[in-house]
Write a protein that holds these residues in place. Structure first.
Motif, mmCIF file in Angstrom:
data_model
loop_
_atom_site.group_PDB
_atom_site.id
_atom_site.type_symbol
_atom_site.label_atom_id
_atom_site.label_comp_id
_atom_site.label_asym_id
_atom_site.label_seq_id
_atom_site.Cartn_x
_atom_site.Cartn_y
_atom_site.Cartn_z
ATOM 1 N N ALA B 33 0.853 -1.291 0.101
ATOM 2 C CA ALA B 33 -0.225 0.113 0.349
ATOM 3 C C ALA B 33 1.101 0.818 -0.014
ATOM 4 C CB ALA B 33 -1.136 0.067 1.125
ATOM 5 N N LEU B 37 0.692 3.934 -2.717
ATOM 6 C CA LEU B 37 0.830 5.388 -2.217
ATOM 7 C C LEU B 37 1.094 6.436 -2.487
ATOM 8 C CD1 LEU B 37 -1.341 4.933 1.136
ATOM 9 C CD2 LEU B 37 -2.486 5.807 -0.908
ATOM 10 N N PHE B 40 0.677 7.371 -6.257
ATOM 11 C CA PHE B 40 0.266 8.228 -6.568
ATOM 12 C C PHE B 40 0.050 9.292 -5.824
ATOM 13 C CE2 PHE B 40 -4.553 9.250 -6.218
ATOM 14 C CZ PHE B 40 -5.019 8.553 -7.439
ATOM 15 N N ALA B 41 0.881 9.511 -5.293
ATOM 16 C CA ALA B 41 1.343 10.691 -4.816
ATOM 17 C C ALA B 41 2.676 11.849 -5.869
ATOM 18 C CB ALA B 41 2.304 11.198 -3.285
ATOM 19 N N LEU B 93 -4.975 0.204 -5.022
ATOM 20 C CA LEU B 93 -5.636 -0.209 -2.733
ATOM 21 C C LEU B 93 -6.207 -1.200 -3.338
ATOM 22 C CD1 LEU B 93 -5.691 3.374 -2.378
ATOM 23 C CD2 LEU B 93 -3.478 1.769 -1.819
#
Lengths: 495, 492
Positions: B33, B37, B40-41, B93
């Motif tokens: 995860a 993430l 994604f950031a 996710l």
């Protein structure tokens, strides 16, 4: 003979000397350990002797041999493979009660034969190398005479190989009758009535090569011999013999500019297509990994000879590069699998340990070995990340450049069929381990040592590295093959 | 560099998972995860910095890779790839959330494969060099196949082999077409090149262009999947573990649509125009056939799988009608189907964990014990059959509106699927959650992480369904291929 010529064929001279020394060594002291050590050092010396030879290429050594970069490259490949072969043979034979020292003599003779074959520029040399290679291989295939299949395989190989040699000899006679020349550079005779004779001769010679490359329809011996032969000998058959035969086939085809003859070209493409399809179809249901590799080698050789079906002199360089790259990649992947098999088999067992269903769950018990095998299989199947894909990509470029649409379709269909059996094995390796305790588990069988795993790992790293960055090798090859083109041009003009 | 960074982050977390996971199996979902993430950031950061650049393709990196063949490691970004990568990461996710309680064996290798597959998919959307594209196209297959073959259900090997062979053989056709294109470029411009932007200058004669287009089309139609090439999909979806199904339906099918949008339509305009009637017919057949087949299924996942075929038919139809509205509809459908089918497969996975069956006949009356789950399933089913207010409706509506002007009959047939989807959707819901409860069946309701997952997906579907402009604003300036499409559409 001048000094340069001696340097050029120094590796072969060293090998010949080593064979005599081996015989002396056997007479002096019978020890498996020492002769294996001696053989390894002889091969290493021959490998190092290629350094000075590389500086002096494009040299005719007597009318029989011609040293060029292409042959030297293949010879280095052959010697490296035989180094691996000696080393796995040592592990394989070590556990036996007898002292197998004559085995190493045969091995070195086969390597010498392969080397001569690759260098040859004359029918006499071809025949010499061909016979030296085959006859020593016969001895090696039938070496473990207590095994039932081994003797059968030896006899099969002896008879069929002798037939192939005699057919090739007849072809050479025909060509000599037509042209009055025994050198490799074939010139189409001026007289009409001799042309047919010459062409028949070429076809017969081609049959000899096709037999050794186990191309359809001359493939029937392959699975039996692969299965029956002791594992390290199967390794020799699949690598040393195939590389040498491919090299001489390429030289035969390109030096004589046979690709200009439409009928020969057609014949070659037909053989290639048939090999791809038949080889892959027959491999589908095999449960013996040696038989499976035998059939898949038929298909791979079918893929490989596409590079010969070129339309013009301009494609030669690219085709050669692709061909050498492909056979190299094929050999590395085969080596990984066969090293594993040799490590898991013993000479004094009834058969080799060669049922791939026994590999079930290998990756969970032995992650390194399992992943090496998986990557090698993926490379054989031609999946990206591995060098096998790049090899296949090169073959596709050659085929497309020369517009061989039939061969391309066969290549696609063949790869599709091949995926089935490669994936079956891979899934077997990935499956849950068997929980039976009745048999000894797979990782306890044979003389598998850390060194086996190390070499497998190193070869796998090469597979992945070449799959990601093929240019580290391919850029070297293109340089060499350009030279080869020039040589071939010169050669075909000179004669 | 943005996509390269994302791929690198994903691969690094994949290897971390592989190496440390054996000892610290509990940390694995967190590692995965965190990797997703961070990616994604990175993507969000990039997007906020380059707000207006997305309407045109923006080259990112270009490094020589196999220089003897002019092959480069080249990536680029535009709205389409941005949206699809964002979708991929959101679904990543979801995949991690559904895997938490499902996977108990060889966990480290599982997360490695999951992350590697994600990296491959991001690579597919990022590649600007066709060789690189093909490379990633194949690389994403390997971990995907491993996911099916190792953690799948009872018939997994068969499904995995079928999946792999279908995609591999079809993509070899594409490889041949790619090499031919490179040689044509060499003939026309002197140098060999696999670069997408270079290829846009190519001018290919017609019969050859048609064959090349077919090579690409078959590869993408298998992935999509379109009607005659669809048979791998029900098996693969049904046998895959939940995360595998989510990834397959949510993202992998989208790579096929992406290929059609990116390569088939812009590079082979003329051939695509000629081929359009066939493609539209295939699309309509897929729509109707998928809906009919879905209705006949008793296996939860198989039903959803066939409904995917039906929904993907809309994309073929929309793309080959060459109308800008339909083109936008296709993009919306991509996202909508990605979210809703992922949700349905996640539901199937949750039910399987509780009941150990996917057979609808063995379910029924679950609403009593799991009302929240029932409510969510109803919402997602409503999404799948195009309830206004959810994103799927927007996509289908735009597609049908756009195609109607040029292909009224095809559109009429396609519209029947709206009824069909309502039938199979309601059938799915009734069989599982309504009706008489089976004896002694009491299942626990949604757990926290499942609740999070469902509300994430539903929230997105609802938000984008109410404000589809949030998606479409990225495409409001005339999209290059839409411009062509208008031109061609005028001719038709």
């Amino acid at each position: 003979m001048i000094v340069e010529q001696f340097i050029a064929i120094a590796p072969q001279l060293l090998l010949s000397l080593a064979i005599v020394m081996q015989l002396l060594l056997i007479a002096f002291k019978r020890s498996q350990h020492s002769i294996a050590f001696f053989t390894v050092s002889a091969i290493l010396l021959a490998l190092f002797a290629h350094y000075p030879a590389m500086t002096n290429v494009n040299l005719a050594v007597t009318p029989l041999l011609y040293v060029d970069v292409f042959s030297l490259t293949i010879n280095v490949l052959i010697l490296s493979c035989s180094l691996v072969a000696v080393w796995v043979s040592y592990g394989y034979l070590r556990s036996a009660v007898e002292c197998h020292d004559e085995y190493y003599v045969l091995l070195l003779l086969a390597v010498l034969g392969a080397n001569i074959l690759v260098l040859s520029n004359h029918f006499a040399a071809i025949f010499l190398g061909f016979e030296l290679l085959s006859l020593s291989l016969v001895g090696m295939i039938g070496y473990l005479h207590l095994r039932e299949h081994t003797l059968e395989a030896g006899f099969k190989y002896l008879i069929l190989s002798a037939t192939a040699s005699s057919i090739m000899l007849l072809g050479m006679a025909f060509v000599y009758g037509a042209t009055g020349d025994m050198s490799l550079a074939y010139q189409v005779p001026q007289q009409q009535d001799l042309q047919l004779l010459g062409q028949a001769g070429l076809v017969l010679i081609m049959v000899g090569f096709c037999f050794k490359l186990s191309l359809v329809p001359f493939h029937t011996w392959t699975p039996d011999v692969y299965q029956g032969a002791p594992m390290p000998v199967t390794l020799m058959l699949a690598t040393v013999s195939k590389a040498a035969m491919f090299a001489i086939f390429v030289k035969f085809w390109l030096v004589s500019a046979i690709f200009n003859q439409d009928s020969m070209q057609f014949l070659l493409v037909c053989i290639a297509i048939a090999s791809m399809l038949v080889g892959n179809l027959l491999a589908l249901t095999q449960q013996n990994i040696k038989r499976l590799l035998a059939y898949s080698s038929i298909a791979h050789m079918g893929y490989l000879i596409i590079v010969l079906a070129i339309q013009s002199q301009q494609s030669v360089a690219w085709a050669l590069k692709s061909g050498v790259f492909y056979i190299l990649v094929y050999i590395i992947a085969t080596l990984v699998i066969m090293i594993y098999l040799s490590g898991r088999s013993k000479a004094h067992a009834i058969t080799d340990n060669d049922d791939w269903r026994g590999w079930q769950g290998l990756i969970w018990q032995r992650p390194l070995q399992g992943s090496c095998l998986i990557l090698a299989l993926l490379s054989l199947a031609g999946i990206p990340l591995t060098a096998g894909f790049i090899g296949k990509f090169y073959l596709f470029t050659v085929a497309i450049e020369n517009q061989l649409w039939g061969a391309i379709s066969a290549l696609i269909i063949g790869s599709g069929i091949a995926l089935y059996y490669y994936l079956s094995i891979i899934f077997c390796i990935l499956a849950k381990p068997l929980e039976t305790t009745s048999q000894t588990p797979i990782d306890k069988v044979g003389n598998f040592t850390v060194s086996h795993a190390t070499v497998m790992g190193m070869l796998t790293v090469i597979i992945v590295a070449l799959g990601l960055f093929p240019d580290i090798l391919a850029s070297q090859l293109i340089f060499q093959s350009e030279q080869v083109t020039i040589i071939f041009n010169e050669a075909s003009q000179r004669f | 560099m943005i996509f390269t960074n994302i791929i690198a982050v994903l691969m690094v977390s994949a290897f971390i998972a592989l190496l440390v996971g054996k000892r610290f199996a509990r940390t694995l979902p967190y590692i995965a995860a965190i990797g997703v993430l961070i990616s994604f950031a990175l993507l969000a950061h990039f997007a906020s910095n380059h707000h207006d650049l997305f309407h045109q393709a923006m080259p990112l990196v270009s490094v020589p890779w196999i220089s003897s063949l002019g092959i480069e490691y080249a990536t680029f970004i535009d709205s389409l790839s941005f949206i699809l990568v964002a979708l991929t990461l959101i679904l990543a996710l979801v995949c991690i959330l559904v895997s938490v309680s499902e996977i108990s064996q060889y966990q480290n290798f599982y997360y490695f494969n999951l992350l590697a597959a994600l990296a491959g998919i991001v690579g597919v959307f990022a590649a600007a060099d066709l060789f690189l594209f093909f490379f990633f196209w194949e690389v994403m297959l390997l971990p995907m196949t491993a996911l099916i073959a190792i953690w799948g259900h009872e018939n997994r090997r068969y499904a995995a082999i079928k999946f792999f062979i279908f995609t591999q053989v079809s993509s070899l056709l594409m490889l041949v077409a790619i090499i031919v294109m490179a040689f044509i470029y060499q003939q026309q411009f002197g140098d060999i090149s696999f670069n997408y932007f270079d290829w846009q200058q190519l001018n290919i004669a017609m019969p050859l262009q048609y064959w090349l287009m077919l090579g690409f089309f078959v590869a993408f139609a298998v992935k999509l999947p379109s009607f005659p090439f669809h048979t791998w999909l029900p098996d693969a979806h049904t046998q895959a573990p939940t995360a595998g199904s989510v990834l397959l339906a949510g993202v992998l099918l989208k790579t096929g649509a992406y290929g059609l949008m990116r390569f088939v339509l812009p590079l082979f305009e003329q051939a695509a125009t000629h081929f359009a009637p066939v493609a539209i017919a295939l699309g309509v057949i897929s729509i109707v056939y998928g809906a009919v087949m879905a209705f006949a299924q008793t296996d939860f996942k198989r039903l959803v799988a066939y409904s995917s075929i039906s929904h993907m038919g809309f994309i073929t139809l929309a793309l080959f009608s060459f109308s800008p509205i339909a083109y936008h509809g296709a993009i919306v459908t991509l996202v909508a189907h990605g979210l809703s089918s992922a949700a349905l497969f996640a539901m199937a996975g949750m039910l399987y964990q509780r009941l150990h069956t996917r057979d609808l006949k063995k379910m029924g009356g679950l609403f009593a014990s799991a009302p929240r789950m029932g409510g969510m399933l109803l919402a997602f089913v409503a999404g799948a059959f195009g309830m206004p207010g959810l994103l799927n409706f927007v996509g289908e509506f735009m597609t049908l509106t756009g195609t109607f002007t040029h292909h009224p009959i095809a559109t009429a047939f396609a519209a029947t699927a709206m009824i069909g989807s309502a039938i199979y959707g309601m059938y799915l819901f009734q069989q599982s959650f309504q009706g008489k409860p089976q004896e002694n069946v009491k299942i626990p309701d949604l757990r926290a992480h499942e609740w999070l997952l469902c509300s994430l997906l539903f929230g997105l579907l609802l938000y984008l369904g109410l404000f589809p402009q949030a998606l479409l604003m990225h495409f409001d300036s005339i999209y290059p291929s839409v411009a062509d499409a208008q031109l061609i559409g005028g001719k038709l």
